[in-house]
Design a protein around this motif. Structure first.
Motif, PDB file in Angstrom:
ATOM      1  N   GLY A   1      97.843  -3.457  74.390  1.00  0.00           N
ATOM      2  CA  GLY A   1      96.810  -2.591  73.813  1.00  0.00           C
ATOM      3  C   GLY A   1      96.601  -2.829  72.340  1.00  0.00           C
ATOM      4  O   GLY A   1      95.503  -2.661  71.828  1.00  0.00           O
ATOM      5  N   SER A   2      97.648  -3.215  71.653  1.00  0.00           N
ATOM      6  CA  SER A   2      97.504  -3.410  70.218  1.00  0.00           C
ATOM      7  C   SER A   2      97.460  -4.887  69.862  1.00  0.00           C
ATOM      8  O   SER A   2      96.446  -5.401  69.411  1.00  0.00           O
TER       9      SER A   2
ATOM     10  N   ALA B   1      98.513   2.363  72.550  1.00  0.00           N
ATOM     11  CA  ALA B   1      97.398   3.151  73.089  1.00  0.00           C
ATOM     12  C   ALA B   1      96.462   3.639  71.987  1.00  0.00           C
ATOM     13  O   ALA B   1      95.239   3.597  72.141  1.00  0.00           O
ATOM     14  N   ILE B   2      97.021   4.084  70.862  1.00  0.00           N
ATOM     15  CA  ILE B   2      96.143   4.608  69.808  1.00  0.00           C
ATOM     16  C   ILE B   2      95.365   3.466  69.164  1.00  0.00           C
ATOM     17  O   ILE B   2      94.185   3.591  68.864  1.00  0.00           O
ATOM     18  N   HIS B   3      96.031   2.344  68.972  1.00  0.00           N
ATOM     19  CA  HIS B   3      95.321   1.209  68.369  1.00  0.00           C
ATOM     20  C   HIS B   3      94.169   0.765  69.274  1.00  0.00           C
ATOM     21  O   HIS B   3      93.056   0.529  68.809  1.00  0.00           O
ATOM     22  N   LEU B   4      94.434   0.702  70.572  1.00  0.00           N
ATOM     23  CA  LEU B   4      93.377   0.326  71.517  1.00  0.00           C
ATOM     24  C   LEU B   4      92.234   1.337  71.463  1.00  0.00           C
ATOM     25  O   LEU B   4      91.059   0.984  71.400  1.00  0.00           O
ATOM     26  N   HIS B   5      92.623   2.601  71.464  1.00  0.00           N
ATOM     27  CA  HIS B   5      91.635   3.687  71.434  1.00  0.00           C
ATOM     28  C   HIS B   5      90.756   3.580  70.183  1.00  0.00           C
ATOM     29  O   HIS B   5      89.526   3.629  70.265  1.00  0.00           O
TER      30      HIS B   5
ATOM     31  N   PHE C   1      94.558  11.275  69.600  1.00  0.00           N
ATOM     32  CA  PHE C   1      95.946  11.134  70.043  1.00  0.00           C
ATOM     33  C   PHE C   1      96.915  11.962  69.187  1.00  0.00           C
ATOM     34  O   PHE C   1      97.802  12.628  69.736  1.00  0.00           O
ATOM     35  N   PRO C   2      96.797  11.921  67.852  1.00  0.00           N
ATOM     36  CA  PRO C   2      97.722  12.749  67.057  1.00  0.00           C
ATOM     37  C   PRO C   2      97.683  14.228  67.454  1.00  0.00           C
ATOM     38  O   PRO C   2      98.726  14.884  67.485  1.00  0.00           O
TER      39      PRO C   2
ATOM     40  N   LEU D   1      99.963   4.015  64.539  1.00  0.00           N
ATOM     41  CA  LEU D   1      98.668   3.337  64.459  1.00  0.00           C
ATOM     42  C   LEU D   1      98.607   2.398  63.261  1.00  0.00           C
ATOM     43  O   LEU D   1      98.198   1.242  63.378  1.00  0.00           O
ATOM     44  N   LEU D   2      99.028   2.904  62.097  1.00  0.00           N
ATOM     45  CA  LEU D   2      98.904   2.078  60.887  1.00  0.00           C
ATOM     46  C   LEU D   2      99.797   0.843  60.987  1.00  0.00           C
ATOM     47  O   LEU D   2      99.385  -0.263  60.634  1.00  0.00           O
TER      48      LEU D   2
END
Lengths: 297, 285, 414
Positions: free
Chosen positions: A123-124, B59-63, B94-95, B119-120
């Motif tokens: 995903g990343s 998941a958050i990066h993809l989102h 997500f957060p 994410l960062l």
């Protein structure tokens, strides 16, 4: 590897030891890291040099060969692993000792950690790589040096562990066999559906979206399916709820035998009886929600 | 038979535990875990942290990438109208859910910070390994945004107010509102003006122009086209306030999604499947 | 260090495998009608094909927007002049369309008209780069011109892009300016987040906290001290956010927003329509790899005209018996896009003014297949298009559009 050790531990009065083998887990994590980095190095070596034109013979040699190998190997490995897990299932799952059951919960957690690790790379890391690859080429066919790794290698790898965790739990852990964990199913099926969602993605790109805008609604199918990662929280709750019941059984010698382990609260709790315990077992949510408990019990 | 008051009394006086439970002995003691069990519980903590960081990094990066990624990937998309608006609205999702999961179940006021940190870090790994090493885009072209300032404020609101509704209203708003100033501080040098071919350009425009992206023509940028110079031309603050407004609702929505996701629900399994593992249907029912 | 290791490993792998380079960027996956009936490039010229890092070269040329624009392709209402390269191996210094600065996009280019582009580029990444001019059309994507190899020599780290701001600041390198500042801020935020997370992660976490919560002892999990810490961190965050903003605003008082908006540019003056071409029939001989056209050409000018070249999708079929047509081939034009057999004509004598003549034109070459321009069987819009270049005795060139339905022939023609 089961609770056979339990009787032998009966007279132990010091802190109880409880064997959890992390070797395979650690090996898998290291092997996966090497695999992912190797895939990335392959992209580095042959992405630009062999991968810019899907119609060229060198693309066929360096990328389509990889594509033809990875698909059967990775899905085949998955099917083999899931079959192995099923064939070696616990055929009398309800008589499992608490110690073995607790150990299996730990192994399930390890499955999920590996699954999470794979989701990160997919995903990343490689999805981001796909983003940058689109800046170096026009919209090519669905098979690019980026897609061949991202969609057809890293997705089967996380399916291996996602579905694997599900089969492991169902064939070895009583609660996950008696009932289907809704959130575990969502956490596995959601990311799995990313694969068929590729059809929608490529359909859109083939017919009406020739430029790569990442935030385009065409891509939101992936996003919604990615949200399913949140469902692992439900699995976590199922695990801790069962831990509450298993741990006192597995570590009871500890509690009974260790004179240094004075715990006035626990003693008071145990003495006070079910009625008083129920009174103290109050709603804990800030939104007034009652604590959630497993419904199949 | 002891009463509930005795339980409280036995668990050592509150005044003491509030200030002295630095190593968490009281928590362990009250939880009923023996020292042996506590050790394994710590192993479990480590596994959970590893899973949370990796899965939500992914998941958050993809989102974020697939909802508002263009604004995050390129410095010349970071405008005053859309960037401060769409980024926090996507980044809060997500957060907020993680906040609910960690707070409601474990009273940990760290969910938002965990999400924004994962994410960062994931974003910078991608920028380094892909954008720089693979294709050679300069870091200045792909410098990302961060949501940590907002996430920290959201967690702080939660620990102080201990209420999801007020966390949405105050923390959610803060998340959206501080996105612009906290990122502008980091990216201000990229808005210096230069003259290029007889026209004004910001350095960000120049960076995007100088290092060509084959499949990202200039016109694809969804950036400011506004005409009204409001609040003394401080148009960004209007975007920031609007983002805060939307984030209030996003927070509450995703908080509830987080609660939904942490349900430990089991559905009834098929008798056939159970029979493979030796569970007879009569026993199971 | 890590970067060097990875690059070294990649070079080793590439060396062992004996890497050669691909010369396309995916344009062959575009449908034939997209490439033969939209933008026709001509007169494309690379000023240099060997440059050093930081050395400039120019890419110039013209293009015609075809009148018979396919329905499936968005009209050129929003257009950006660009170049295609394998990543940013070149730096773009200046670009122009008909003399207008082309950093931003253009609105509403006219069909049937010609435009001239000029790009000033600079070598950035050492190695061989395949560079194309391209015209991106919103909704249709990039339509590419002929690509050429440009060899860039020198050291990658010696590339720098200095620029002077309007505030008088001399920037050493656009690739790194402002980066330390941005990364510094990100690290500062990560430090605060790490402090807050460690404050909690150091304690017993998941199971004990849940058990304690189930027993109703929230007070053990969140103490006054924790709330106090939260208030202190909030204060730190707010000071960082607004203090940082005030400082940045004071430090950079003359910042400008991103520049957007479309420019408008007039097309090149229309050349007189000296030649009119009607395609009577067109076939593509699949096994013979040959396009055969029956055309009716009318010379409406005052000079006799000779057919010199058929060009479509950057492939050039030249009348090799016409010296002026051969002289029109730029030495920098990619050889793989020039058909070896050239253009065969049923009648090679000049068409006189006022004359209408039927001419059969045959363009045969394997390049049709190589460039995947003949997938008529799978195409929903089986039409072709191209430019016919005709020459007067005085060297004057007449560019005429041609096109129409095309029928594939799958059996060998007699």
């Amino acid at each position: 590897m089961s609770g056979d050790a339990l009787p032998r531990m009966a007279n132990v009065t010091v802190i109880k030891t409880f064997d959890i083998h992390c070797g395979l887990f650690a090996f898998t994590m290291v092997a996966l890291t090497i695999l992912y980095i190797s895939a990335r190095l392959y992209q580095q070596a042959f992405g630009f040099s062999m991968g810019l034109d899907a119609n060229s013979p060198e693309f066929d040699r360096y990328w389509m060969t990889l594509f033809r190998i990875e698909l059967p190997v990775l899905y085949g490995a998955g099917v083999l692993c899931w079959s192995y897990l099923f064939l070696t299932r616990d055929r009398s799952i309800e008589t499992v000792t608490p110690e073995t059951e607790l150990r299996r919960y730990f192994y399930l957690t390890m499955w999920l950690v590996v699954y999470s690790f794979c989701i990160f790379w997919t995903g990343s890391f490689f999805a981001d790589g796909d983003g940058v690859w689109h800046q170096t080429t026009l919209r090519d066919t669905p098979l690019t040096p980026s897609h061949i790794i991202l969609f057809y290698a890293t997705i089967p790898i996380y399916l291996f562990f996602g579905v694997g965790s599900f089969v492991y739990a169902m064939t070895r852990i009583p609660a996950f066999c008696r009932g289907v964990s809704l959130m575990h199913a969502i956490a596995v099926v959601g990311p799995f559906l990313i694969l068929p969602n590729l059809g929608f993605n490529e359909w859109g790109h083939a017919y009406w979206l020739t430029e790569e805008i990442f935030s385009h609604p065409l891509h939101w199918g992936f996003v919604v399916l990615g949200w399913c990662a949140l469902a692992l929280a439900g699995v976590l709750m199922q695990i801790v709820e069962r831990f509450r019941e298993l741990i006192p059984l597995v570590f009871k010698q500890d509690a009974a035998g260790s004179p240094t382990d004075a715990n006035p609260f626990r003693d008071a709790w145990e003495k006070c009886g079910p009625e008083a315990q129920r009174q103290r077992y109050k709603p804990t949510s800030v939104s007034g929600r009652r604590p959630i408990s497993g419904k199949s019990k | 038979m002891t009463s509930t008051a005795d339980i409280d009394a036995a668990a050592s006086p509150r005044e003491n535990t509030r200030f002295k439970d630095k190593k968490g002995e009281t928590v362990i003691s009250v939880s009923g875990l023996t020292p042996g069990a506590a050790r394994y519980s710590r192993l479990f903590d480590v596994l959970v942290v590893a899973a949370v960081v990796t899965i939500f990094g992914g998941a958050i990066h993809l989102h974020v990438m697939l909802t508002v990624g263009d604004w995050d990937m390129y410095v010349d998309w970071k405008d005053r109208q859309y960037w401060p608006l769409v980024m926090p609205v996507s980044m809060i999702m997500f957060p907020a859910a993680l906040q609910a999961i960690f707070w409601v179940n474990f009273r940990l006021p760290i969910g938002a910070t965990v999400g924004a940190t994962a994410l960062l870090i994931a974003t910078w790994i991608g920028r380094y390994a892909n954008w720089w090493i693979w294709t050679g885009f300069p870091f200045t072209e792909g410098v990302p945004s961060q949501a940590l300032a907002g996430a920290l404020l959201m967690d702080m609101t939660l620990i102080v107010l201990r209420n999801s509704l007020f966390t949405s209203i105050i923390g959610g708003f803060a998340f959206g509102f501080v996105f612009w100033p906290s990122n502008y501080s980091a990216l201000a040098p990229f808005y210096l003006p230069v003259e290029h071919q007889g026209m004004v350009a910001s350095l960000a425009d120049m960076i995007g122009y100088t290092f060509p992206r084959s499949n990202m023509p200039e016109y694809l940028r969804i950036i400011e086209r506004g005409t009204l110079r409001t609040f003394g031309s401080s148009v960004s603050w209007v975007s920031a306030a609007f983002a805060g407004f939307i984030c209030i609702f996003m927070h509450q929505l995703w908080w509830r999604l987080g609660l939904f996701a942490s349900q430990a629900t089991f559905l009834k399994n098929s008798d056939v499947v159970k029979s493979f593992m030796g569970i007879k249907s009569s026993v199971a029912s | 260090m890590l970067l060097k290791l990875i690059k070294f490993a990649a070079v080793c792998v590439a060396f062992i495998a004996g890497v050669s380079h691909a010369a396309a960027h995916g344009e062959r996956a575009q449908e034939p009608y997209l490439r033969t009936r939209t933008v026709q490039f001509y007169d494309v010229h690379f000023s240099k094909t060997e440059v050093k890092v930081n050395e400039r070269f120019e890419l110039t040329g013209k293009f015609r927007l075809m009148q018979d624009w396919p329905d499936a392709v968005t009209p050129p209402d929003i257009v950006f002049v660009s170049s295609i390269s394998p990543g940013p191996t070149i730096a773009r210094i200046e670009t122009y369309l008909n003399g207008w600065p082309a950093r931003q996009s253009f609105a509403r280019l006219e069909l049937g008209r010609d435009y001239e582009f000029r790009m000033v580029l600079e070598g950035r990444t050492p190695g061989s780069s395949h560079i194309h001019p391209s015209i991106s059309i919103k909704g249709s994507g990039p339509l590419v011109g002929p690509g050429q190899w440009v060899n860039i020599s020198g050291e990658a780290h010696s590339f720098a892009f200095p620029i002077k701001t309007m505030t008088g600041l001399q920037i050493e390198d656009l690739q790194t300016f402002g980066l330390a500042h941005a990364v510094g801020w990100h690290l500062a935020w990560l430090a605060v987040a790490a402090a807050w997370l460690s404050f909690w992660l150091a304690r017993p976490l998941i199971l004990p906290r849940w058990l304690v919560l189930q027993k109703g002892r929230e007070d053990l999990l969140i103490s006054l001290r924790d709330t106090g810490a939260g208030i202190i961190v909030s204060a730190i965050v707010l000071v960082m956010v607004f203090g940082g903003y005030v400082r940045a605003s004071a430090e950079y008082p003359y910042n400008v927003p991103l520049q957007s908006g479309l420019n408008r540019v007039a097309p090149l003056p229309a050349s007189p329509a000296y030649a009119e071409i009607k395609v009577i029939s067109a076939t593509y001989d699949v096994p013979g790899r040959s396009m055969r056209l029956a055309t009716q050409i009318t010379n409406k000018g005052s000079e006799p005209l000779s057919i010199g070249e058929l060009t479509t999708a950057n492939i050039r079929f030249l009348n090799q018996s016409l010296p002026v047509a051969m002289a029109n081939v730029d030495p920098s034009y990619p050889r793989d896009l020039i058909a070896r057999t050239g253009l065969k004509l049923s009648s090679d004598t000049p068409i006189n003014p006022g004359e209408t003549r039927e001419v059969r034109v045959e363009a045969t070459d394997a390049v049709w297949e190589l460039e995947r321009l003949v997938s008529f069987l799978t195409d929903v819009d089986s039409k072709f298009g191209g430019l016919l270049l005709l020459y007067a005795p005085n060297g004057e060139r007449v560019i005429a559009e041609m096109g129409g339905p095309i029928v594939p022939v799958f059996t060998e023609l007699k």
